[in-house]
Design an enzyme around this catalytic site. Structure first.
Site, short mmCIF file in Angstrom:
data_model
loop_
_atom_site.label_atom_id
_atom_site.label_comp_id
_atom_site.label_asym_id
_atom_site.label_seq_id
_atom_site.Cartn_x
_atom_site.Cartn_y
_atom_site.Cartn_z
N THR A 76 34.61 45.40 47.72
CA THR A 76 35.92 45.80 47.22
C THR A 76 36.89 44.63 47.32
OG1 THR A 76 35.56 48.08 47.93
CG2 THR A 76 37.83 47.43 47.52
N SER A 77 37.65 44.41 46.27
CA SER A 77 38.63 43.33 46.26
C SER A 77 39.85 43.72 47.08
CB SER A 77 39.04 43.04 44.81
OG SER A 77 39.81 41.88 44.72
N HIS A 131 40.79 39.60 34.08
CA HIS A 131 39.84 40.69 34.30
C HIS A 131 40.13 41.83 33.33
CE1 HIS A 131 39.05 38.57 38.08
NE2 HIS A 131 37.95 39.30 38.19
N LYS A 135 41.24 46.92 36.05
CA LYS A 135 41.22 46.40 37.42
C LYS A 135 42.57 46.67 38.07
CE LYS A 135 40.28 42.23 40.18
NZ LYS A 135 39.35 42.93 41.10
#
Length: 246
Positions: A76-77, A131, A135
């Site tokens: 996970t970012s 992205h 996102k």
């Protein structure tokens, strides 16, 4: 011995990719698939937890797993340096391991590594990352990680040259480096690190054109995470890049 894996965020794009790769592997098996309506207790009893949720949920998933003594692979970012430092402290008195991977693409990791090498030779550096429109976080975890590693590589050289940072259009600064985020339909992921010098520019660019680019990195990270202790950050930490770090 087969490693039993609980995938949290299993219904998402990355969750489905992890699930497929685990099912296709001979040394891993899916123990549980958790979604937004699942109880975190459903991961209890697994040998490894994969977290591919959202930045708002990820900390809770990792905290629960660590409390249960289960190693975690975080895809996970949104894990900032402050959050990582707090996690490292949390793990200090345990034998549990957490591996945090901002980007599973081998090419992306190599691009970031090349950027850290180049950063010592240029004082003007900016990052542009793009992205998909869905996102939820920006800047991306990959861009933040790139900026932080560049900052470390430039220790003793001072901050980069970044004029007019008081203007919102100049991006968000991480380790003094402006990061510009694009969110567009039709994209998966792209990052450019742009260096400016006297009479020249250098651009180190990486594009993800298909999610299959993550597969090698995912398998590498899964195998590292099941035996990890403490905190490990970045795919470069478990790849043999042939570079001796000072």
């Amino acid at each position: 011995m087969v490693t039993r894996v609980a995938v949290v965020g299993a219904s998402g794009t990355m969750g489905q990719l992890f699930t497929r790769l685990i099912n296709e592997s001979e040394d891993f098996a899916v123990y549980a698939k958790l979604g937004s309506a699942s109880s975190l207790d459903e991961m209890n009893g697994a040998d490894l937890v994969v977290d591919v949720t959202t930045p708002a949920v990820s900390t809770t998933v990792v905290t629960h797993a660590v409390r249960e003594g289960i190693n975690v692979l975080v895809g996970t970012s949104g894990w900032s340096s402050d959050r990582l430092a707090a996690l490292g402290t949390q793990l200090a008195d345990t034998e549990t391991g957490v591996v945090v991977i901002p980007n599973f693409s081998l090419g992306s990791v190599l691009g970031t590594t090349l950027a850290t090498i180049a950063s010592r030779f240029f004082d003007s550096i900016e990052i542009v990352e793009a992205h998909r429109a869905t996102k939820v976080d920006s800047p991306s975890g990959t861009a933040v990680r790139t900026a932080e590693l560049i900052g470390e590589a430039r220790t003793g050289l001072g901050p980069v040259v970044a004029p007019h940072v008081d203007q919102r259009a100049r991006g968000q600064q991480v380790s003094s480096i402006p990061i510009h985020s694009l969110r567009l339909n039709g994209l998966i992921a792209r990052q450019e690190v742009i260096f400016g010098g006297a009479g020249e520019t250098l651009t180190i660019s990486h594009s993800t054109i298909d999610p299959s680019s993550y597969e090698q990195g995912i398998l590498l990270a899964l195998r590292a995470a099941r035996t990890a202790t403490g905190l490990t950050v970045g795919l470069e930490s478990i790849m043999d890049l042939g570079i001796t770090r000072s």
